[in-house]
Design an enzyme around this catalytic site. Structure first.
Site, PDB file in Angstrom:
ATOM      1  N   GLU A 259       0.811  -1.218   0.000  1.00 14.44           N
ATOM      2  CA  GLU A 259       0.000   0.000   0.000  1.00 14.44           C
ATOM      3  C   GLU A 259       0.842   1.264   0.000  1.00 14.44           C
ATOM      4  O   GLU A 259       0.435   2.287  -0.551  1.00 14.44           O
ATOM      5  CB  GLU A 259      -0.917   0.005   1.235  1.00 14.44           C
ATOM      6  CG  GLU A 259      -1.948  -1.107   1.271  1.00 14.44           C
ATOM      7  CD  GLU A 259      -3.118  -0.855   0.332  1.00 14.44           C
ATOM      8  OE1 GLU A 259      -3.459   0.319   0.130  1.00 14.44           O
ATOM      9  OE2 GLU A 259      -3.678  -1.833  -0.182  1.00 14.44           O
TER      10      GLU A 259
ATOM     11  N   ASP B 200      -8.429   6.058  -8.043  1.00 13.29           N
ATOM     12  CA  ASP B 200      -9.048   4.742  -8.212  1.00 13.29           C
ATOM     13  C   ASP B 200     -10.567   4.817  -8.070  1.00 13.29           C
ATOM     14  O   ASP B 200     -11.228   3.784  -7.943  1.00 13.29           O
ATOM     15  CB  ASP B 200      -8.476   3.746  -7.197  1.00 13.29           C
ATOM     16  CG  ASP B 200      -8.783   4.120  -5.753  1.00 13.29           C
ATOM     17  OD1 ASP B 200      -9.283   5.246  -5.510  1.00 13.29           O
ATOM     18  OD2 ASP B 200      -8.526   3.295  -4.856  1.00 13.29           O
TER      19      ASP B 200
ATOM     20  N   THR C  34      -7.616   8.314  -0.202  1.00 13.73           N
ATOM     21  CA  THR C  34      -7.186   7.097   0.472  1.00 13.73           C
ATOM     22  C   THR C  34      -6.208   7.521   1.559  1.00 13.73           C
ATOM     23  O   THR C  34      -5.303   8.312   1.305  1.00 13.73           O
ATOM     24  CB  THR C  34      -6.500   6.134  -0.508  1.00 13.73           C
ATOM     25  OG1 THR C  34      -7.441   5.700  -1.487  1.00 13.73           O
ATOM     26  CG2 THR C  34      -5.938   4.920   0.211  1.00 13.73           C
TER      27      THR C  34
END
Length: 275
Positions: A60, A78, A83
């Protein structure tokens, strides 16, 4: 994301053997009774959980320093909005909203509380409406607060880690299999869509049985990872499958079903090591 999981309770038992004498004979030494082997550790063992967090962080965040990721935040394009944090909480998928709500319940008036109305509005979209321009800055400020760090840990466990471990144990999987479940839930969640964790698992079950159903663990994990790769390739943002191909598959080929160090793997071409 609210996974429904079934947990299998396991107990280790020790059989005590008694010696019955027909005559009274003094015992010169107590008989040695071998202890039953200790139950295998699961991914929830603290040392294994630390390994799991480093493995996820390598994929990640391209770093083994997962604790440095409390402050991480960006839009990775995305379709999930921002995020952020140690497990990739997203403004568009509801888990970031739940996290900030938990933090605010525990610490009213925190720097992120003002964004709750905006997080409710953008949930389900990739919009930054009401979040820009200062939300990333304030997230990084909040990340210095141990209360926010604890909230991230607790939401990670509630939504992702604990359900994955429980489902893995119920399927009779050891540490690697439990980790494969965890990594899949982290990326795909556990909704109703075809690429969710539960549907990835169902796809694998059509090809192999897990140990709890009498199947071979390695064969089942290969089927699960095949299904996982299929799911990743359905989405351009996740189409690089190296976190499976050059990480989890490596451990599986080595027969390292308990994720025992040393561990060497690659993600996106970068090499990592846990000694």
């Amino acid at each position: 994301m609210d996974p429904e999981t079934a947990a299998a309770a396991r107990t280790s038992r020790r059989t005590v053997l008694g010696l019955i004498g027909l005559t009274a004979v003094p015992l010169l030494a107590a008989p040695h009774v071998a202890a039953a082997p200790a139950a295998a550790r699961g991914l929830d063992d603290p040392a294994k959980k630390e390994i799991a967090m480093k493995l996820v962080s390598s994929a990640e965040n391209s770093s083994l320093d997962w604790k440095a990721q409390y402050k991480y935040i960006e839009d990775i394009d995305d379709g999930r909005g921002y995020t952020a944090g140690i497990i990739g909480f997203c403004s568009g998928t509801g888990d970031m909203l739940d996290l900030v709500q938990l933090y605010t319940d525990r610490k009213p008036g925190n720097v992120l509380a003002q964004y709750l109305p905006a997080l409710r509005r953008v949930n389900g979209t990739d919009s930054h409406d009401g979040l820009d321009p200062n939300f990333p800055r304030d997230w990084r400020r909040a990340a210095q607060d141990t209360a926010f760090q604890r909230a991230q840990n607790d939401e990670r466990d509630r939504v992702y880690f604990n359900p994955a471990v429980k489902r893995g144990k119920a399927d009779g999987l050891r540490v690697l299999g439990q980790f494969a479940y965890y990594d899949a839930i982290v990326m795909h969640g556990d909704g109703d869509d075809a690429t969710s964790f539960s549907n990835i698992r169902k796809r694998a079950l059509r090809r192999a049985k897990p140990p709890a159903q009498g199947g071979d663990e390695t064969a089942y994990l290969n089927a699960f990872l095949d299904a996982r790769v299929w799911a990743m390739k359905q989405e351009e943002a996740h189409s690089d499958t190296s976190r499976v191909d050059t990480a989890q598959r490596v451990f599986l080929r080595q027969g390292n079903l308990d994720l025992n160090p040393p561990l060497d793997w690659k993600v996106y071409g970068d090499s990592y090591h846990i000694g």
